[in-house]
Scaffold this motif. Structure first.
Motif, mmCIF file in Angstrom:
data_model
loop_
_atom_site.group_PDB
_atom_site.id
_atom_site.type_symbol
_atom_site.label_atom_id
_atom_site.label_comp_id
_atom_site.label_asym_id
_atom_site.label_seq_id
_atom_site.Cartn_x
_atom_site.Cartn_y
_atom_site.Cartn_z
ATOM 1 N N MET A 160 51.784 21.549 41.874
ATOM 2 C CA MET A 160 51.513 22.219 42.669
ATOM 3 C C MET A 160 50.787 23.597 41.816
ATOM 4 N N LEU A 161 49.942 24.259 42.549
ATOM 5 C CA LEU A 161 49.413 25.587 41.586
ATOM 6 C C LEU A 161 48.818 26.381 42.555
ATOM 7 N N THR A 162 48.517 27.563 42.249
ATOM 8 C CA THR A 162 47.768 28.674 43.319
ATOM 9 C C THR A 162 46.459 28.776 42.776
ATOM 10 N N ILE A 163 45.624 29.278 43.596
ATOM 11 C CA ILE A 163 44.178 29.528 43.464
ATOM 12 C C ILE A 163 44.033 30.630 44.457
ATOM 13 N N ALA A 164 42.924 31.651 43.933
ATOM 14 C CA ALA A 164 42.850 32.820 44.823
ATOM 15 C C ALA A 164 41.408 33.492 44.339
ATOM 16 N N LEU A 165 40.679 33.647 45.205
ATOM 17 C CA LEU A 165 39.298 34.367 45.036
ATOM 18 C C LEU A 165 39.629 35.954 45.351
ATOM 19 N N ILE A 166 39.291 36.610 44.435
ATOM 20 C CA ILE A 166 39.535 37.953 44.552
ATOM 21 C C ILE A 166 38.139 38.718 44.604
ATOM 22 N N ARG A 167 37.777 39.702 45.341
ATOM 23 C CA ARG A 167 36.543 40.626 45.224
ATOM 24 C C ARG A 167 36.658 41.581 44.329
ATOM 25 N N ASN A 168 35.709 41.785 43.555
ATOM 26 C CA ASN A 168 35.928 42.523 42.372
ATOM 27 C C ASN A 168 36.234 44.075 42.961
ATOM 28 N N PRO A 169 36.605 45.057 42.059
ATOM 29 C CA PRO A 169 36.681 46.265 42.659
ATOM 30 C C PRO A 169 35.602 47.052 43.184
#
Length: 307
Positions: free
Chosen positions: A236-245
């Motif tokens: 189990m692991l996490t993944i996230a797409l974050i928009r740059n500032p």
């Protein structure tokens, strides 16, 4: 388990004409340069706030419940950022469904890919834990470009939209699994597949337990991760797409495999997973889907938190 089906003539029925018109407009929109798309999306999202008053109230209430005591100016900043993010999400959906692999690959950088590769080498399947950031559709496309996987989802009631969204999501992934298809998810994990699963929403009282989430002591939390962990024993692991500032480009963040998950205690497992969800949301709170009534399900006898 679903892959894109063949297009059939029944999808051209007049009841679906507005759906196809909307998809056509979205296709035309995403022919514009990326910076223009993001500006238009942010402006459209900001404007939508004036028409989505109910969603604005839900957003405000969720933020107040999760972060009690923060200043009104900070609440306002988060709400404004959230609606701007909502508009950008529409453009990102078009990018995810219609842009070429080559064009999409120019938009993001990846950190932690070795964590996913290491988990996959164990040959016991990988449960990829995600949360509902606004850039979710693009996150699925980008994740698949790095490592094709399967994903749980809720089938759309509109057959034309269901066909279009499945075709778009399958551009870089393997299959979509109905969120009610527990057997399908277990089977995929036991075959060594990576399966994306989002345990951060309120799916109702059935199959849920109450556990703390931020400052809310009793948040209905799906026991799906607990059941899947017991039946399939995946990594189990996490993944996230974050928009740059600066709203230009993205970071795909893959964290190390989760440790010390309580496989034998359902309540402890829900509390553990909510802590994981909190850490993901705090990467970019204004990009999270606060418009969802996350705390609509209450324990018997307790009043609604949205009155």
């Amino acid at each position: 388990m679903k892959k894109t089906g063949a297009f059939c003539r029944s999808l051209l029925h007049p009841r679906y004409w507005f759906t196809w018109l909307g998809l056509g407009i979205l296709w035309l929109l995403v022919q514009l340069p990326y910076p223009v798309l993001m500006r238009l999306g942010a402006n459209a999202g900001t404007l939508s706030r004036h028409f989505l008053k109910r969603r604005e109230r839900i957003t405000r209430r969720n933020i107040e419940l999760c972060f009690p005591g923060i200043a009104e100016s900070e609440i306002e900043r988060m709400i404004a950022g959230n609606f701007a993010s909502l508009g950008m999400a529409l453009a990102e959906t078009g990018i995810a469904w219609f842009w070429s692999d080559r064009a999409v690959k120019k938009l993001f950088e990846v950190s932690g890919m070795h964590h996913l590769q290491s988990a996959m080498k164990q040959k016991r399947g990988v449960m990829v834990i995600g949360v509902h950031f606004m850039s979710l559709e693009l996150g699925g496309r980008i994740s698949g470009l790095c490592q094709p996987m399967m994903a749980m989802y809720r089938p759309h009631n509109n057959r034309a939209m269901e066909w279009a969204q499945t075709k778009g999501r399958m551009r870089s992934n393997k299959a979509m699994i109905d969120r009610r298809d527990l057997r399908g998810m277990v089977h995929a994990l036991k075959k060594g597949e990576s399966v994306w699963f989002a345990p951060d929403q309120d799916y109702g009282p059935k199959g849920s337990v109450f556990a703390p989430l931020f400052a809310v002591e009793k948040a209905a939390t799906t026991n799906g991760t607990f059941v899947l962990s017991r039946l399939a024993n995946p990594a189990m692991l996490t993944i996230a797409l974050i928009r740059n500032p600066d709203n230009y480009g993205y970071q795909l963040i893959i964290d190390p495999e989760l440790e010390n998950y309580p496989h034998s205690d359902e309540a402890a497992a829900a509390a553990y997973m909510n802590k994981v969800i909190e850490s993901q949301i705090l990467r970019a709170p204004e990009q999270y889907l606060w418009l969802h009534r996350r705390f609509k399900t209450r324990p018997p006898g307790e009043a609604s938190l949205y009155v």
